[in-house]
Design a protein around this motif. Structure first.
Motif: not given
Length: 229
Positions: A29-30, A193-194, A35-37, A175-178
Motif C-alpha cells: 500500500a505504500a 512515506r511509511q 504507482l498506478n499499475e 499483491v503488487l507485481f513490479v
C-alpha cells in the motif's frame, strides 16, 4: 485421447538478496501511493499464511479447466524466494491448489502463491506460513489429466501483464507485481512515506486532526476562498 498441449519457458534467476533487503518491511500500500499499475484487484483475497509483507521472484503457470498437472510441475520447480502466480480461465470453477500443493510450496521456501480462481483445503492452508491469495474457496477440485498448461510463460491477471522474473510484493491488502528497476526506484520514497505515516498516526492519537496534518484543511481553505470570490 488428444495430444497434450504444454508450453514451457525458462525459470527466472533467483531473487537477489539486495532486493530482499530493499523490500524488507515495505508494504504494498505504500507503493500504492506512488504507482498506478501492477496491483491485483479486490477479487483476490489473502486467505491464509503470513500477514506481513512478502517479496518473491515471480514464477508463472497457467492451469485450465479441471487439469492442474501443470501446477504440480510448477510447485516441483520452486526455489526459496519464488512467488507462484497461477492464471486460470474466467469460468473455471475447480480449485487447482489445496493443502498438499501449498505444503510442498512452503517446504521449497515459496514466498507466496496467488491463484486467479478458487482454492480448497482452507483449514490446511491456515496451518501453513506460506501466504495464499485467491478469489474464494470450493470443494470441487482439479485432477491431474496431463492435457495442457503453461509454465514460466507470460500471463495476465486482473489486466496486469505478468512475466517470469518480475517481483511480487504482497500482504493482507493484496499483491503488487513490479519489475526490479521500478521497485529500486520507489522503495526509498515508499519507506519514507511509511515512516511519516507512523509519526502522523501518533499525533492523531494524541489529539491532532489528520486533515490538518496532511494538508487537506489548507487545500480546502484555498478552494473555499476561491469559491467565495
Amino acid at each position: 485421447m488428444p495430444e497434450a498441449a504444454f508450453r514451457f519457458g525458462d525459470m527466472p534467476a533467483p531473487l537477489p538478496s539486495e532486493l530482499r533487503a530493499l523490500a524488507d518491511g515495505l508494504e504494498p500500500a505504500a507503493l500504492g501511493h506512488l504507482l498506478n499499475e501492477g496491483f491485483t484487484g479486490p477479487r483476490h483475497r489473502h486467505l491464509a499464511g503470513r500477514r506481513e509483507p512478502s517479496l518473491g521472484m515471480v514464477v508463472t503457470c497457467r492451469s485450465r479447466g479441471a487439469d492442474n498437472a501443470i501446477v504440480h510441475h510448477a510447485v516441483s520447480r520452486l526455489r526459496a524466494g519464488d512467488f507462484l502466480a497461477i492464471a486460470r480461465e474466467a469460468d473455471d470453477q475447480e480449485a487447482c491448489l489445496g493443502g498438499g500443493l501449498a505444503l510442498a510450496a512452503e517446504r521449497a521456501g515459496c514466498a507466496g502463491i496467488l491463484v486467479d480462481g478458487p482454492v480448497t483445503d482452507v483449514q490446511e492452508l491456515r496451518q501453513l506460513a506460506v501466504p495464499v491469495w485467491a478469489t474464494g474457496l470450493t470443494a470441487l477440485t482439479c485432477k491431474r489429466r496431463y492435457e495442457e498448461g503453461e509454465f514460466c510463460w507470460p500471463i495476465s491477471i486482473d489486466g496486469v501483464d505478468i512475466v517470469p522474473g518480475m517481483l511480487a510484493l504482497g500482504d493482507e491488502n493484496g499483491v503488487l507485481f513490479v519489475d526490479g528497476a521500478r521497485l529500486r526506484a520507489c522503495a526509498s520514497e515508499a519507506k519514507a512515506r511509511q515512516a511519516a505515516q507512523a509519526e502522523r498516526y501518533a499525533r492523531v492519537r494524541a489529539g491532532a486532526r489528520l486533515a490538518a496534518l496532511n494538508g487537506t484543511d489548507e487545500a480546502f481553505a484555498r478552494i473555499l476562498a476561491e469559491a467565495e470570490r
